[in-house]
Scaffold this active site. Structure first.
Site, short mmCIF file in Angstrom:
data_model
loop_
_atom_site.label_atom_id
_atom_site.label_comp_id
_atom_site.label_asym_id
_atom_site.label_seq_id
_atom_site.Cartn_x
_atom_site.Cartn_y
_atom_site.Cartn_z
N GLU A 143 2.64 -4.30 -7.80
CA GLU A 143 1.83 -4.49 -6.60
C GLU A 143 0.35 -4.53 -7.00
O GLU A 143 -0.43 -5.34 -6.48
CB GLU A 143 2.11 -3.35 -5.61
CG GLU A 143 1.91 -3.75 -4.17
CD GLU A 143 2.30 -2.65 -3.18
OE1 GLU A 143 1.70 -2.62 -2.11
OE2 GLU A 143 3.17 -1.80 -3.48
N GLU A 150 3.90 7.10 0.63
CA GLU A 150 4.45 6.22 1.68
C GLU A 150 5.69 5.49 1.16
O GLU A 150 6.72 5.43 1.84
CB GLU A 150 3.36 5.23 2.11
CG GLU A 150 3.79 4.18 3.13
CD GLU A 150 3.40 2.77 2.70
OE1 GLU A 150 4.32 1.97 2.44
OE2 GLU A 150 2.19 2.47 2.62
N HIS A 151 5.62 4.96 -0.07
CA HIS A 151 6.80 4.31 -0.64
C HIS A 151 7.96 5.29 -0.81
O HIS A 151 9.10 4.99 -0.46
CB HIS A 151 6.48 3.74 -2.04
CG HIS A 151 5.88 2.37 -2.00
ND1 HIS A 151 6.22 1.40 -2.91
CD2 HIS A 151 4.97 1.82 -1.18
CE1 HIS A 151 5.53 0.30 -2.65
NE2 HIS A 151 4.76 0.52 -1.61
N HIS A 188 -0.49 6.17 -0.83
CA HIS A 188 0.34 4.97 -0.80
C HIS A 188 1.67 5.19 -1.53
O HIS A 188 2.73 4.75 -1.08
CB HIS A 188 -0.46 3.82 -1.44
CG HIS A 188 0.34 2.58 -1.67
ND1 HIS A 188 0.81 2.23 -2.91
CD2 HIS A 188 0.78 1.63 -0.81
CE1 HIS A 188 1.49 1.09 -2.81
NE2 HIS A 188 1.49 0.71 -1.55
#
Lengths: 425, 420
Positions: free
Chosen positions: A140, A68-69, A65
């Protein structure tokens, strides 16, 4: 390019594996304005253990993840802004077993496609930007901690599973992401963002040959190092702890039940088992089931109730979730009904109706670009051609459902997580 | 292409012909003025209608019927459109051509939808009490569960404060005490009343001819002694003063919501420029709020703004650290002022235009988006087709956008603060 027509769903698909290893799938939609394009890698949050050119690596939780950012960073450029100037909205998501980058647009398809491939295949990580991301992802994680649905699911799988990496949240934890450095990200990019581990899927009124040629040109020089990643985990079918409860700021107790299932094999056999699981869930507690009606009329469940068969690479489970003042009563009723259905079976009439309904919903679902693109990609990585699904439905019998219910929906395989309101003193 | 037919007095059928999809859709809405006395009843009504009708008297029988129709879906549709509240049903179903030979979906679906809408199960001239009571519980828990989604909760609290004198402040699903007082009889009487007097809007998207759809639906309102009451016109935001409040709750992340008012609604000239302003200001991942407040200054995790064009209200919502609210709200106002001075680049304007254009151009690519655009435009008073809207976006200038921004005034602040 291979062109396949599927008469039962009225779809035509173009497919090819390029010399660089990249797979492409193009679903033409003549007469539509919108174009949707996914570039996905067979790599998700659970793939933290792997070897890269013989070297053994264990990456921190949450790295897929994080990557991905960070892939949206390019030296001196603003990728989102570039897409925006071309009239496209780029986005991305990381699931347990897949990472996808995508855009939709009505104009400038070519330029958008080139930009998508460029930024996903160009790793660029600086100490400063990686450090800054800790704060953003930390926030997040904070948001997820405030989301009861999320806490419920993560608590359930953490309790239910002993070794499968679904135990770690997709985002990782504050501790695990603290270990992520530019080197970690580069290593994972090198290992999993190789053309032969990826799929490019396009839906819309586009020229299939053009997509193929562009992809080949952009990807042909990219390396494909040898990687082996851990993709199966030893997991007993017995759930170790049957019940877990946490308290949060919620109005009514929320519950999620899980029954451990054997992981699915790839290909048509896996899809067969998935359909069996789905239909068994429908027969057991779907809206057309006697149990649903009974629980609904008793007020034990409400419109929030739902469930089905969930799969992630290396694991599968039957799950049911909802709000209830008495989750234990719902659980007991489901177990009891599974026992009854396991013994008596399902009538042929009910079974055919459920199959027809499930297939009809799948066909209607093809109107959605997003869900169709997602399904083509997800099934591709489990080595199945999504449009073959009508045939898979045809082969399922009611005896398969009965066997599944007897084997799976039992106390030994079950775990229930409850998020209950904070007790007032 | 959109065709409009008057089926009977007060009953309007809008048909959008499109043969590219695998499914068809139909929605059926009764239109009411949004008011506190009946918001909860209008929200509850479709859920009760979906519990049983003469030929399918319980949930299971209804689902089985829909399963037979290849998994057709029927759902409650309760919308707020400016000062109006709509209540009704919507369905989507597979086209006949994908069914097994000899099977039909369209005809039986039309008949079943009419039956569910007009022939609910009743007892002694009222709805079945157990249906009403259990759907009341559902609605009450949906209202209570709004607390679970902290972002939506905070936004709703802000709107309730900002619009204390405007219909926009009335919760779409009604309020707890209004739900509790509903009975099987009062809801049935309300249902009968609104069937007789409310304008009805029907929307169909699919391959059937409008005349065919009209013919199938004609029996529907024929037996009713209808006297349609004309709806009051839509109005802009009614301002009775703002406020600035903080509520403390046990959450990890704070939620800051700010409300802004503009005299420009979607019925006015300047609507498209205001929409563009909002997109530059906070409508997406390239907006000023996102790029400056989140990306550059790292003041928040997520931030965005929405323009409620039917009212002339703009809301900003941000997920932030609990002690950051002062800096975040200052920065939000600073970005608004920058827009008002025309301080945005040609690239920012162009990107905002592209974002809106892309959305408008793909309106016709999904049955849901088609229904959403045309059915809502008809009620809210939006005078533009997607094509006209596109032209206005293309022609808007930086001056238009700055002028629209100047009309936007800060109004109300609500901060949901974590107790940590």
């Amino acid at each position: 390019m291979e062109k396949i027509y599927y008469p039962q769903v009225g779809e035509t698909l173009y497919k090819e594996k390029l010399p660089c290893g990249l797979q492409i799938a193009i679903l033409p939609r003549p007469g539509f304005t919108k174009k949707l394009c996914y570039l996905v890698t067979d790599y998700g949050a659970i793939h933290t253990a792997f070897t890269l050119e013989g070297e053994k690596i264990t990456a921190p939780g949450g790295v897929a993840h994080y990557l991905e950012h960070k892939l949206f960073d390019m030296p001196g450029r603003d990728i989102t802004g570039e897409f925006a100037a071309l009239g496209a909205v780029p986005n991305a998501f990381t699931s347990y077993d897949m990472t996808a980058y995508y855009f939709s647009c009505t104009e400038n398809f070519r330029e958008n496609l080139a930009l998508l491939m460029e930024f996903v295949m160009t790793p660029y990580f600086t100490e400063e930007s990686v450090a800054k991301e800790q704060g953003i992802i930390g926030q997040e994680i904070g948001m997820n901690e405030d989301s009861p649905e999320n806490v419920l699911f993560e608590t359930l799988v953490k309790t239910m599973y002993d070794s499968h990496p679904i135990r770690t949240p997709i985002l990782g934890t504050r501790e695990s992401i603290a270990q992520i450095t530019p080197e970690v990200l580069s290593t994972c990019h090198q290992a999993f963002y190789r053309p032969d581990n990826m799929l490019l899927c396009v839906i819309g009124d586009v020229d299939a040959e053009l997509v193929r040629d562009m992809a080949q040109e952009m990807m042909e020089k990219l390396p494909c190092p040898k990687v082996e990643s851990v993709r199966s985990w030893d997991e007993e079918m017995k759930a170790q702890t049957p019940y877990v409860k946490v308290n949060m700021e919620v109005a009514m107790p929320m519950f999620q039940l899980g029954f451990k299932c054997e992981p699915l094999p790839n290909g048509a056999e896996g899809v067969h088992q998935e359909i069996v699981g789905d239909l068994a869930a429908e027969a057991l507690f779907g809206e057309s089931s006697p149990l649903y009606l009974k629980l609904y009329e008793q007020g034990l469940i409400d419109a929030s109730f739902g469930g089905g068969f969930e799969t992630v690479e290396g694991m599968a489970m039957l799950t049911a979730t909802g709000d209830s003042e008495d989750p234990e009563a719902v659980r007991d009723a489901i177990l009891q009904e599974a026992k009854r259905l396991g013994e008596t079976g399902i009538t042929e009439e009910d079974f055919l109706r459920m199959k027809r309904s499930a297939l009809g919903r799948r066909i209607r679902g093809l109107d959605s670009f997003e869900s169709t693109c997602f399904r083509i990609c997800a099934y591709h990585f489990s080595k199945f051609d999504y449009f073959e699904i009508p045939e898979s439905y045809r082969l399922v019998t009611k005896e398969h459902l009965q066997e599944f219910l007897q084997r799976v929906v039992t106390e030994g395989r079950m775990c229930m997580a409850v998020v209950a309101p904070k007790e007032v003193n | 292409m959109l065709k409009i037919l008057q089926v009977s007095p007060g009953v309007t059928l809008r048909c959008f012909f499109d043969d590219r999809f695998k499914q068809e859709g139909l929605s059926l809405q009764l239109v009411r003025p949004m008011c506190k006395q009946e918001a909860a009843m209008n929200a509850l009504l479709p859920a009760v209608l979906l519990r049983g009708c003469k030929s399918a008297p319980d949930l299971r029988a209804i689902t089985q019927r829909l399963d037979d129709l290849y998994g057709a879906a029927v759902g409650a549709q309760v919308r707020r459109v400016g000062d109006y509240q709509t209540t009704g049903l919507s369905c989507s179903f597979m086209k006949d051509r994908y069914a097994l030979e000899g099977d039909q979906v369209f005809d039986p679906m039309m008949a079943f939808l009419q039956e569910m809408f007009l022939s609910p199960l009743t007892r002694d001239g009222a709805f079945c009490e157990e249906f009403v009571e259990s759907e009341k519980r559902n609605l009450l828990s949906a209202i209570a569960a709004q607390r679970n989604d902290k972002r939506a909760y905070a936004a709703q609290q802000m709107i309730a404060r900002m619009c204390k004198a405007d219909s926009f402040g009335i919760p779409r699903l009604g309020e707890k005490e209004d739900v509790e007082t509903i009975t099987a009889q009062s809801l049935y009487d309300h249902y009968q009343k609104i069937l007789r007097e409310s304008p009805a809007h029907i929307f169909y998207v699919g391959p059937a001819e409008p005349e065919t759809v009209a013919e199938k639906l004609a029996p529907m309102f024929a037996g009713l002694d209808r006297k349609t009451v004309t709806l009051p016109p839509q109005t802009g935001f009614y301002d009775q003063g703002g406020c600035d409040e903080t509520e403390v709750m046990d959450v990890a992340q704070g939620k800051l919501c700010m409300g802004f008012a503009t005299p420009v609604t979607l019925r006015d000239e300047g609507f498209v420029a205001t929409q563009l302003f909002n997109t530059i200001f906070g409508g997406g991942m390239i907006s000023k709020l996102f790029m400056k407040v989140r990306e550059e200054m790292s003041l928040c995790y997520d931030i965005g703004s929405s323009y409620h064009g039917s009212k002339g209200i703009i809301t900003v919502s941000a997920g932030i650290d609990n002690n950051m609210d002062k800096s975040v709200r200052q920065e939000i106002l600073r970005q608004l002022e920058a827009c008002q001075r025309g301080e945005f680049t040609p690239q920012e304007l162009e990107a905002a235009k592209q974002a809106l254009l892309s959305q408008l151009k793909s309106t016709h690519d999904s049955p849901g988006a088609i229904e959403g655009y045309y059915a809502t435009a008809a009620l809210s008073g939006l005078p533009l087709t997607p094509e006209e809207y596109i032209r206005e976006v293309e022609q808007a200038t930086a001056e238009d956008v700055a002028a629209a921004a100047k009309q936007v005034k800060p109004h109300t602040v609500y901060f949901l603060k974590g107790d940590v």
